[in-house]
Design an enzyme around this catalytic site. Structure first.
Site, mmCIF file in Angstrom:
data_model
loop_
_atom_site.group_PDB
_atom_site.id
_atom_site.type_symbol
_atom_site.label_atom_id
_atom_site.label_comp_id
_atom_site.label_asym_id
_atom_site.label_seq_id
_atom_site.Cartn_x
_atom_site.Cartn_y
_atom_site.Cartn_z
ATOM 1 C CB SER A 62 1.663 -7.370 0.243
ATOM 2 O OG SER A 62 1.382 -7.688 1.581
ATOM 3 N NE ARG B 284 -16.209 -39.580 -15.125
ATOM 4 C CZ ARG B 284 -16.506 -40.164 -13.973
ATOM 5 N NH1 ARG B 284 -17.522 -40.997 -13.901
ATOM 6 N NH2 ARG B 284 -15.787 -39.940 -12.898
ATOM 7 C CD GLU C 296 6.441 -9.343 11.690
ATOM 8 O OE1 GLU C 296 7.550 -9.133 12.186
ATOM 9 O OE2 GLU C 296 6.221 -9.285 10.464
ATOM 10 C CG MET D 237 3.075 -37.409 -9.862
ATOM 11 S SD MET D 237 4.775 -37.221 -10.380
ATOM 12 C CE MET D 237 5.132 -35.606 -9.808
ATOM 13 N N GLY E 107 -7.045 -35.785 -15.360
ATOM 14 C CA GLY E 107 -8.195 -34.894 -15.470
ATOM 15 C C GLY E 107 -9.379 -35.523 -16.172
ATOM 16 C CB THR F 32 -12.455 -34.640 -8.176
ATOM 17 O OG1 THR F 32 -11.716 -35.069 -9.333
ATOM 18 C CG2 THR F 32 -13.373 -33.503 -8.603
ATOM 19 C CG ASP G 285 2.350 -8.898 5.716
ATOM 20 O OD1 ASP G 285 2.952 -9.972 5.900
ATOM 21 O OD2 ASP G 285 2.819 -7.788 5.994
ATOM 22 N NE ARG H 78 -11.746 -44.001 -10.045
ATOM 23 C CZ ARG H 78 -11.714 -42.827 -10.686
ATOM 24 N NH1 ARG H 78 -12.819 -42.345 -11.214
ATOM 25 N NH2 ARG H 78 -10.592 -42.143 -10.782
ATOM 26 C CG ASP I 297 -0.392 -0.140 2.510
ATOM 27 O OD1 ASP I 297 0.794 -0.507 2.581
ATOM 28 O OD2 ASP I 297 -1.077 0.110 3.523
#
Length: 786
Positions: free
Chosen positions: A166, A738, A266, A665, A577, A531, A168, A474, A121
């Site tokens: 930022s 699907r 902090e 994976m 996918g 999913t 934060d 499934r 900012d």
């Protein structure tokens, strides 16, 4: 007006003759480079000149070779780099009028009247002041004879567009600032690591995270790891918190919980505005309870590392929007910031956001903490309410008793974040007074009677666990209806909560169709989408997709690194996918790929040929590597092997080819902060809906619900969380493949192509209206974005 119906295309916006300067300022944040890359490439694409301003405002004041025109290749390979490659410096001289005069001179020399500022900012406020003074500065330069009157007229006004970088997330008007998600990744990695050592020794850990004036990182990481206690500046603990905290910690130990985690921002304070430090918290625990306690201060680790997939996509989308805003700006347009609302990029007046951000600080200084939380926005308030709901178990005597039994099950393939969703459902259910039951192994397990009561403590520590602890299958319910109905009757189940993917959606459709035959299914049922494929109708996001996207992005980064070493190499990577191209398309955007083949956008041999030619051209530049993603079901004949062989043949002598199938994976790994948080919040909300429906449908001693609106899917749509009857979603679904018939992310497809240097048509009709920062009503916090 008639104008509104004309679609607006990016490529029709003229950048010719315009010059854009891009700078990063203030504290660095991961994802700034992705924003810089998008601004540069989008600028060049519309034929504008783009300049780097090195070292923030300092470089603008110093001029010389700190302000340089850049090319397409200048921003190659920076997408995966944390921090900012163009540097950022604290600048005292820009705070003086002399400094700004010099900066104006340096910009006019190069004809730059458009600035894109990426920072916090403070940086954005500075930019706004510069804009307001601009014509006065030019007048003064003309008087001093440094520029001529011609230049004063030609460069009469300065346009400013900001993006908030930022870690934060302390800026009002945007749900997420660039870098926040990546900082959460760093914090969660550390917490996960600390949890294993704390478990071993029965220790208490006090973790200090960044956020001098804003508790967002502390709050969300506490939500994401199920911390015992959190201290944030916006919500100081009540008088006597020392006692209640110690009671809570010792209760948890008594419940066989081997570790305690306390997170301190902090900037944490007590209700008298006195600081609460991590050391103070540690001393308290040691003195009162004698627990072995350690303090870990995360510090600058949180700013480091590679940006997450979320931050790369966010920054790329914002970069495009920023260039659009600059091209459309007029002398009358106020300086604006590009921000994210739910899942939509919006433009807001910069000073409105800054003023509101300062209001929060003022409210905190004056002890108006409820107000401070409200001013932070609905996303923050939603996080705080969910944390309060899940972290403290009320004594049994204080819990309401509804005598309702609610069952939770996982359906479909495993997705990271499912366990966080189960934990939230169980704890909210218990808080609302229900008895919670867990079903093991989906509908199949349900039919076999694998169902047991689950308690508050049973789900402790589940947030950070990958996969599905309950087990998931499934199998659809249709072939077990009789048996499932029996189990519902035997266990007196009054409501169902299903967490899963497309099968969960089909399952609910089957159960609601079976209501005619079985009264047992005439109960409220709700589904929460989980999913990796993100192919469930009715929701922009599903739990698990963000984690999978990060896995794909990380792998692509490594592959790109290997390809850069060998030179002239193209990798073809196959993603999961099903028929949904979300992972391939968004993975390509986040990894900076050259192409992504998906089912939703048909392609033919000519397209493949064009991609090969494109890569051949690319090998002549300094970027001698290529990355191509292919969704597993994008085309039954153009398989990964086919594309690999085609590229190998056509690229002979120019580049060689390798292929990589990512496989399962993508379903594994610890859930990302987004998936933990999304899973937790959406699931808690679904449970509250169940309670409401149970009250509404309880008549004459039993629950009876047989209307469409008692079987719903809770999804995130654009800016809101909405409950949608599954019956109404049928018309939006392509059941053969699907996938939903309309998918929001397809609009981002041209963005990926443009960033990979393809000429394409990009419809940007959605963007453009400057909105205002709205104060939300407390009611709105509930539907708020994630």
């Amino acid at each position: 007006s008639a104008m509104d119906h004309q679609p607006k295309f990016f490529e029709n916006l003229a950048g010719t003759g315009k010059a854009i300067g891009v700078l990063t300022s203030g504290g660095d944040a991961q994802g700034m480079n992705a924003a810089v890359r998008a601004v540069v490439r989008m600028g060049i694409y519309v034929k504008a000149k783009v300049y780097f301003v090195y070292e923030g405002y300092q470089g603008m004041v110093d001029g010389g070779d700190n302000i340089v025109e850049v090319s397409w290749e200048s921003v190659s390979s920076i997408l995966q780099v944390g921090g900012t490659v163009i540097g950022s410096a604290r600048c005292k001289s820009f705070r003086t009028r002399e400094g700004r005069l010099q900066a104006a001179y340096n910009l006019v020399q190069r004809g730059i009247t458009n600035l894109c500022v990426i920072g916090g900012d403070g940086s954005l406020t500075g930019a706004n002041l510069f804009r307001e003074e601009w014509s006065g500065l030019l007048e003064e330069l003309a008087q001093k004879g440094k520029i001529d009157e011609e230049a004063v007229k030609k460069y009469a006004y300065l346009n400013i567009v900001g993006m908030v970088g930022s870690i934060d997330n302390d800026f009002c008007g945007t749900d997420m600032t660039i870098g926040t998600d990546s900082a959460l990744h760093r914090i969660i990695e550390v917490v996960d690591a600390i949890m294993t050592t704390a478990q071993s020794h029965q220790r208490t850990f006090v973790l200090e995270v960044m956020g001098r004036h804003c508790g967002y990182l502390a709050l969300v990481s506490a939500l994401a790891c199920g911390a015992d206690w959190v201290f944030i500046p916006e919500y100081p603990p009540e008088e006597g918190w020392e006692d209640s905290m110690c009671v809570k910690l010792s209760e948890n130990r008594a419940r066989k919980k081997r570790l305690n985690i306390i997170i301190v921002a902090e900037g944490a304070i007590d209700c008298h505005n006195k600081p609460i430090t991590s050391e103070k918290v540690k001393d308290l625990v040691v003195q009162r309870l004698g627990f072995d306690t350690r303090v870990t201060i995360l510090g600058h680790v949180q700013r480091g590392g590679t940006p997450s997939a979320f931050d790369r996509i966010l920054a790329s989308r914002m970069g495009v929007e920023a260039v659009l805003a600059l091209l459309e700006a007029t002398p009358a347009t106020p300086a604006c910031v590009v921000s994210l609302s739910g899942n939509q990029a919006v433009r807001l007046p910069l000073m409105e956001c800054v003023q509101m951000t300062q209001e929060v600080q003022k409210a905190m200084d004056e002890g108006r903490f409820v107000e401070a939380v409200r001013l932070r926005g609905r996303s923050f308030e939603n996080n705080l309410n969910t944390y309060k709901l899940l972290s403290h178990k009320k004594p049994d005597a204080e819990l309401p008793k509804t005598n309702f039994n609610v069952a939770v099950l996982n359906v479909g393939a495993p997705a990271a974040g499912m366990n966080a969703a189960v934990r939230a459902a169980v704890r909210v259910g218990i808080t609302e007074g229900h008895k919670m039951f867990a079903v093991i192994d989906g509908f199949e397990g349900f039919a076999r009677g694998k169902i047991k009561e689950i308690s508050w403590g049973d789900v402790g520590g589940w947030t950070g666990q990958g996969g599905s602890i309950l087990g998931t299958k499934r199998t659809l319910p249709a072939k077990y209806l009789e048996k499932i109905a029996d189990q519902m009757r035997t266990n007196n189940i009054n409501a169902l909560m299903v967490i899963g993917g497309f099968e969960a959606y089909l399952g609910l459709l089957e159960l609601s169709a079976a209501r005619e035959k079985y009264d047992e299914f005439c109960v409220p049922m709700v589904m929460v989408p989980a999913t990796v494929s993100n192919n469930v109708p009715g929701s922009d996001f599903s739990i698990g997709a963000d984690t999978a996207l990060n896995t794909i992005t990380d792998t692509c980064d490594r592959i790109k690194q290997s390809a850069s070493g060998t030179k002239r190499r193209v990798f073809i990577i196959e993603t999961m996918g099903g028929y949904c191209g979300y992972l391939a398309n968004m993975g390509a955007l986040a990894a900076g790929a050259d192409a992504a083949y998906i089912f939703e956008e048909q392609f033919d041999i000519r397209e493949l040929q064009a991609n090969v030619e494109h890569l051949t051209e690319k090998m002549k530049t300094s970027i001698q590597r290529g990355l191509v993603l292919r969704n597993e079901n994008c085309n039954e004949n153009y398989t990964t092997d086919f594309i690999y062989q085609l590229y190998s043949e056509e690229g002979k002598g120019v580049f060689d080819c390798r292929k990589n199938v990512l496989g399962h994976m993508q379903q594994g790994g610890a859930p990302s902060p987004f998936d933990r948080n999304f899973g937790t919040k959406i699931s808690a909300k679904a449970m509250q809906w169940i309670s409401k429906k149970l009250k509404e449908t309880y008549r004459k001693g039993k629950v009876f619900a047989n209307t469409d609106d008692s079987v719903c899917l809770l999804g995130m749509r654009r800016r809101n969380l909405v409950f949608q009857p599954v019956a109404e979603l049928k018309s939006e679904t392509d059941f053969v493949h699907r996938i939903p018939k309309e998918q929001w992310w397809l609009k981002l497809r041209p963005l990926m192509k443009i960033l990979a240097k393809y000429k394409t048509s990009y419809d940007v009709s959605d963007s453009g209206q400057l909105e205002h920062v709205a104060m939300h009503s407390p009611k709105e916090a509930e539907t708020g974005a994630i």
